[in-house]
Design a protein around this motif. Sequence first.
Motif, mmCIF file in Angstrom:
data_model
loop_
_atom_site.group_PDB
_atom_site.id
_atom_site.type_symbol
_atom_site.label_atom_id
_atom_site.label_comp_id
_atom_site.label_asym_id
_atom_site.label_seq_id
_atom_site.Cartn_x
_atom_site.Cartn_y
_atom_site.Cartn_z
ATOM 1 N N ALA A 133 0.833 -1.205 0.000
ATOM 2 C CA ALA A 133 0.000 0.000 0.000
ATOM 3 C C ALA A 133 0.872 1.261 0.000
ATOM 4 O O ALA A 133 0.474 2.311 -0.516
ATOM 5 N N PHE A 134 2.080 1.137 0.552
ATOM 6 C CA PHE A 134 2.958 2.294 0.760
ATOM 7 C C PHE A 134 3.628 2.792 -0.523
ATOM 8 O O PHE A 134 3.575 3.981 -0.849
ATOM 9 N N TYR A 135 4.261 1.901 -1.279
ATOM 10 C CA TYR A 135 5.107 2.382 -2.384
ATOM 11 C C TYR A 135 4.362 3.075 -3.525
ATOM 12 O O TYR A 135 4.885 4.049 -4.085
ATOM 13 N N PRO A 136 3.127 2.634 -3.853
ATOM 14 C CA PRO A 136 2.407 3.417 -4.869
ATOM 15 C C PRO A 136 2.207 4.878 -4.444
ATOM 16 O O PRO A 136 2.206 5.786 -5.292
ATOM 17 N N LYS A 137 2.085 5.123 -3.156
ATOM 18 C CA LYS A 137 1.926 6.499 -2.656
ATOM 19 C C LYS A 137 3.250 7.257 -2.766
ATOM 20 O O LYS A 137 3.286 8.424 -3.142
ATOM 21 N N VAL A 138 4.337 6.564 -2.429
ATOM 22 C CA VAL A 138 5.667 7.169 -2.567
ATOM 23 C C VAL A 138 5.907 7.548 -4.034
ATOM 24 O O VAL A 138 6.389 8.645 -4.336
ATOM 25 N N GLN A 139 5.525 6.655 -4.926
ATOM 26 C CA GLN A 139 5.778 6.901 -6.359
ATOM 27 C C GLN A 139 4.943 8.046 -6.911
ATOM 28 O O GLN A 139 5.268 8.592 -7.962
ATOM 29 N N LYS A 140 3.852 8.382 -6.206
ATOM 30 C CA LYS A 140 2.999 9.499 -6.658
ATOM 31 C C LYS A 140 3.353 10.801 -5.962
ATOM 32 O O LYS A 140 2.861 11.859 -6.333
ATOM 33 N N HIS A 141 4.176 10.729 -4.908
ATOM 34 C CA HIS A 141 4.454 11.938 -4.119
ATOM 35 C C HIS A 141 5.525 12.798 -4.797
ATOM 36 O O HIS A 141 6.619 12.319 -5.084
ATOM 37 N N PRO A 142 5.220 14.070 -5.044
ATOM 38 C CA PRO A 142 6.171 14.910 -5.785
ATOM 39 C C PRO A 142 7.546 15.041 -5.131
ATOM 40 O O PRO A 142 8.546 15.181 -5.827
ATOM 41 N N LEU A 143 7.621 14.986 -3.794
ATOM 42 C CA LEU A 143 8.922 15.129 -3.122
ATOM 43 C C LEU A 143 9.701 13.812 -3.082
ATOM 44 O O LEU A 143 10.926 13.817 -2.944
ATOM 45 N N LEU A 144 8.990 12.699 -3.163
ATOM 46 C CA LEU A 144 9.642 11.393 -2.984
ATOM 47 C C LEU A 144 9.899 10.667 -4.297
ATOM 48 O O LEU A 144 10.945 10.026 -4.469
ATOM 49 N N ALA A 145 8.952 10.769 -5.217
ATOM 50 C CA ALA A 145 9.037 10.004 -6.463
ATOM 51 C C ALA A 145 10.388 10.131 -7.169
ATOM 52 O O ALA A 145 10.940 9.121 -7.616
ATOM 53 N N PRO A 146 10.950 11.370 -7.263
ATOM 54 C CA PRO A 146 12.195 11.510 -8.024
ATOM 55 C C PRO A 146 13.375 10.721 -7.445
ATOM 56 O O PRO A 146 14.360 10.485 -8.144
ATOM 57 N N LEU A 147 13.276 10.314 -6.174
ATOM 58 C CA LEU A 147 14.392 9.601 -5.538
ATOM 59 C C LEU A 147 14.400 8.115 -5.884
ATOM 60 O O LEU A 147 15.417 7.443 -5.708
ATOM 61 N N PHE A 148 13.251 7.600 -6.325
ATOM 62 C CA PHE A 148 13.112 6.146 -6.450
ATOM 63 C C PHE A 148 13.168 5.681 -7.892
ATOM 64 O O PHE A 148 12.737 6.399 -8.805
ATOM 65 N N PRO A 149 13.682 4.453 -8.102
ATOM 66 C CA PRO A 149 13.748 3.911 -9.470
ATOM 67 C C PRO A 149 12.344 3.542 -9.968
ATOM 68 O O PRO A 149 11.440 3.317 -9.158
ATOM 69 N N ASP A 150 12.162 3.492 -11.298
ATOM 70 C CA ASP A 150 10.862 3.098 -11.856
ATOM 71 C C ASP A 150 10.504 1.682 -11.427
ATOM 72 O O ASP A 150 9.355 1.392 -11.129
ATOM 73 N N ASP A 151 11.500 0.817 -11.451
ATOM 74 C CA ASP A 151 11.246 -0.564 -11.029
ATOM 75 C C ASP A 151 11.310 -0.629 -9.504
ATOM 76 O O ASP A 151 12.379 -0.756 -8.910
ATOM 77 N N ILE A 152 10.135 -0.529 -8.888
ATOM 78 C CA ILE A 152 10.055 -0.405 -7.439
ATOM 79 C C ILE A 152 10.075 -1.772 -6.736
ATOM 80 O O ILE A 152 10.266 -1.848 -5.519
ATOM 81 N N MET A 153 9.923 -2.846 -7.491
ATOM 82 C CA MET A 153 9.809 -4.169 -6.861
ATOM 83 C C MET A 153 10.999 -4.538 -5.971
ATOM 84 O O MET A 153 10.796 -5.019 -4.849
ATOM 85 N N PRO A 154 12.242 -4.312 -6.397
ATOM 86 C CA PRO A 154 13.375 -4.659 -5.520
ATOM 87 C C PRO A 154 13.377 -3.835 -4.230
ATOM 88 O O PRO A 154 13.761 -4.336 -3.176
ATOM 89 N N VAL A 155 12.933 -2.579 -4.320
ATOM 90 C CA VAL A 155 12.870 -1.722 -3.132
ATOM 91 C C VAL A 155 11.798 -2.271 -2.176
ATOM 92 O O VAL A 155 12.001 -2.355 -0.962
ATOM 93 N N MET A 156 10.668 -2.653 -2.747
ATOM 94 C CA MET A 156 9.592 -3.206 -1.920
ATOM 95 C C MET A 156 10.041 -4.477 -1.198
ATOM 96 O O MET A 156 9.730 -4.692 -0.027
ATOM 97 N N GLU A 157 10.784 -5.298 -1.906
ATOM 98 C CA GLU A 157 11.234 -6.563 -1.305
ATOM 99 C C GLU A 157 12.192 -6.292 -0.141
ATOM 100 O O GLU A 157 12.091 -6.891 0.924
ATOM 101 N N LYS A 158 13.115 -5.335 -0.346
ATOM 102 C CA LYS A 158 14.043 -4.986 0.742
ATOM 103 C C LYS A 158 13.295 -4.392 1.924
ATOM 104 O O LYS A 158 13.628 -4.668 3.081
ATOM 105 N N GLN A 159 12.304 -3.563 1.638
ATOM 106 C CA GLN A 159 11.543 -2.945 2.734
ATOM 107 C C GLN A 159 10.730 -4.017 3.474
ATOM 108 O O GLN A 159 10.639 -3.973 4.707
ATOM 109 N N TYR A 160 10.189 -4.963 2.746
ATOM 110 C CA TYR A 160 9.476 -6.074 3.390
ATOM 111 C C TYR A 160 10.429 -6.817 4.354
ATOM 112 O O TYR A 160 10.076 -7.098 5.501
#
Length: 132
Positions: free
Chosen positions: A23-50
Amino acid sequence: MNNYRTIYEAVGGGDGIRRIVEAFYPKVQKHPLLAPLFPDDIMPVMEKQYMFLSQFFGGPSLYSDQYGHPMMRGRHMPFQITVERAEAWLDCMREALAETELPQELQRIVLERLSAPAHHFVNTKESNEQET
Ligand code: HEM
């Protein structure tokens, strides 16, 4: 929380952590302050955060088993983390928790536990306050 030994158990173990992260990362990817920091392929980030949040909340040490000592502040140093971004990160987490339908009190505890590290990771002053 009452009948659980850990926050990990209270949120529903690995499945519960996964629901929060998903539920969290789709919000991060839409947030103007946060989105630019993250890669388009968010799956590896989600797995590490899990893996990280599982162990942070008292579950199995999935993150350390694979990546060694978390040193999370250090791992965030390549990114400019301002107070505004820490607040934005926590806002996204608050919204994600609300979607999980976990008890309000538990949502509050989870957010509070994440608030300390989020502020600890701040490593950059606001752009309008930067020293010359
Ligand atoms: C304060 C605001 C925060 C910002 C702006 C932020 C941003 C980021 C960014 C840009 C990455 C790298 C993504 C990539 O792989 O390219 C990352 C990784 C990560 N973040 Fe954050 N983060 C914040 C707070 C937190 C908090 C509070 C936690 C957990 C307590 C956390 C846990 C993680 C983890 C586990 C990773 C993966 C580390 C790795 O590469 O092994 N972050 N974060």
